[in-house]
Design an enzyme around this catalytic site. Structure first.
Site, PDB file in Angstrom:
ATOM      1  N   LYS A  66       0.931  -1.052   0.068  1.00  0.00           N
ATOM      2  CA  LYS A  66       0.220   0.044   0.030  1.00  0.00           C
ATOM      3  C   LYS A  66       0.707   1.240   0.115  1.00  0.00           C
ATOM      4  O   LYS A  66       0.611   2.289  -0.702  1.00  0.00           O
ATOM      5  CB  LYS A  66      -1.213  -0.080   1.298  1.00  0.00           C
ATOM      6  CG  LYS A  66      -1.843   1.141   1.119  1.00  0.00           C
ATOM      7  CD  LYS A  66      -2.302   1.689   2.559  1.00  0.00           C
ATOM      8  CE  LYS A  66      -1.287   2.584   3.060  1.00  0.00           C
ATOM      9  NZ  LYS A  66      -1.901   3.027   4.493  1.00  0.00           N
ATOM     10  N   ASP A  75      -5.928   0.738   0.595  1.00  0.00           N
ATOM     11  CA  ASP A  75      -6.300   0.899   1.966  1.00  0.00           C
ATOM     12  C   ASP A  75      -7.315   0.409   2.429  1.00  0.00           C
ATOM     13  O   ASP A  75      -8.195  -0.326   1.755  1.00  0.00           O
ATOM     14  CB  ASP A  75      -5.950   2.683   2.094  1.00  0.00           C
ATOM     15  CG  ASP A  75      -7.232   3.322   1.756  1.00  0.00           C
ATOM     16  OD1 ASP A  75      -7.849   2.682   0.860  1.00  0.00           O
ATOM     17  OD2 ASP A  75      -6.945   4.565   1.726  1.00  0.00           O
TER      18      ASP A  75
END
Length: 216
Positions: free
Chosen positions: A124, A142
């Protein structure tokens, strides 16, 4: 047929949300590439608004990568204490600052393979850097992207890497980063974790969660 249908739905979702959020961008505040990296490390399981509040003074005090590399860990911990997992994050930031200086001459690597080798950096965080520093379209999975993608019915996966792979297959590459940012904006304003505002959601017609909520 399933993939084709998902591609159509994603296209409609992006078109609709772009009318609502015209310029979806990263909500972490930074001026230098390494600042975004450290802000993203701090943002893991923490709100961007809290991170921005802390980094305003933090980036002023540690205004070079070298200052982060030489930071006293106890002092850095105290300055980011309001952030969850602050001890690990302080350690990772100092170690990563040293790696960047010693291995990359103070620059950020421009590929995911090298980025995820840095301390405290997963896919991420790496994708945030690729998207915003190197302008490489990237799927940023996320909590918002994960939650909305599952509610919409775009994916059934719970593993972020599997979600990322599935989204890459159904989203046009040029919209990778835009889609990720749209999920953040919409997730904060409408599709919250506890009390989603389904009745006023502009994309509820494409949403499996809403259909089940409405008719369940």
């Amino acid at each position: 047929m399933i993939i084709i249908n998902k591609k159509f739905i994603v296209k409609k979702i992006i078109e609709t949300l772009l009318k609502e959020y015209e310029n979806p961008v990263c909500t972490l505040e930074y001026n230098k590439p390494y600042e975004l990296l450290f802000a993203t490390i701090l943002a893991a399981q923490s709100k961007d608004s809290m991170v921005n509040k802390i980094t305003k003074d933090l980036f002023s005090k540690y205004n070079t990568l070298e200052k982060f590399a030489k930071a006293n860990i106890n002092e850095l911990e105290s300055e980011i204490k309001a952030i969850g997992f602050y001890r690990n994050k302080a350690k990772n930031i100092i170690e990563t600052a040293n790696i960047l200086i010693n291995k990359y001459s103070g620059n950020l690597p421009d590929n995911i393979e090298e980025l995820i080798k840095l301390k405290g950096v997963g896919r991420k965080t790496a994708n945030v850097i690729l998207a915003n520093i190197f302008d490489i379209p990237s799927i940023i999975v996320d909590t918002h992207c994960m939650r909305l993608s599952k509610r919409l019915g775009i994916t059934k996966h719970s593993d972020p890497e599997k979600i990322e792979k599935e989204l890459r297959d159904i989203i046009p590459k040029k919209y990778y980063t835009i889609f990720s940012n749209l999920m953040v904006y919409h997730g904060r304003k409408i599709c919250m974790a506890k009390k989603p505002r389904c009745n006023i959601c502009s994309i509820n017609q494409y949403c499996e969660y809403y259909k089940n909520f409405k008719h369940g």
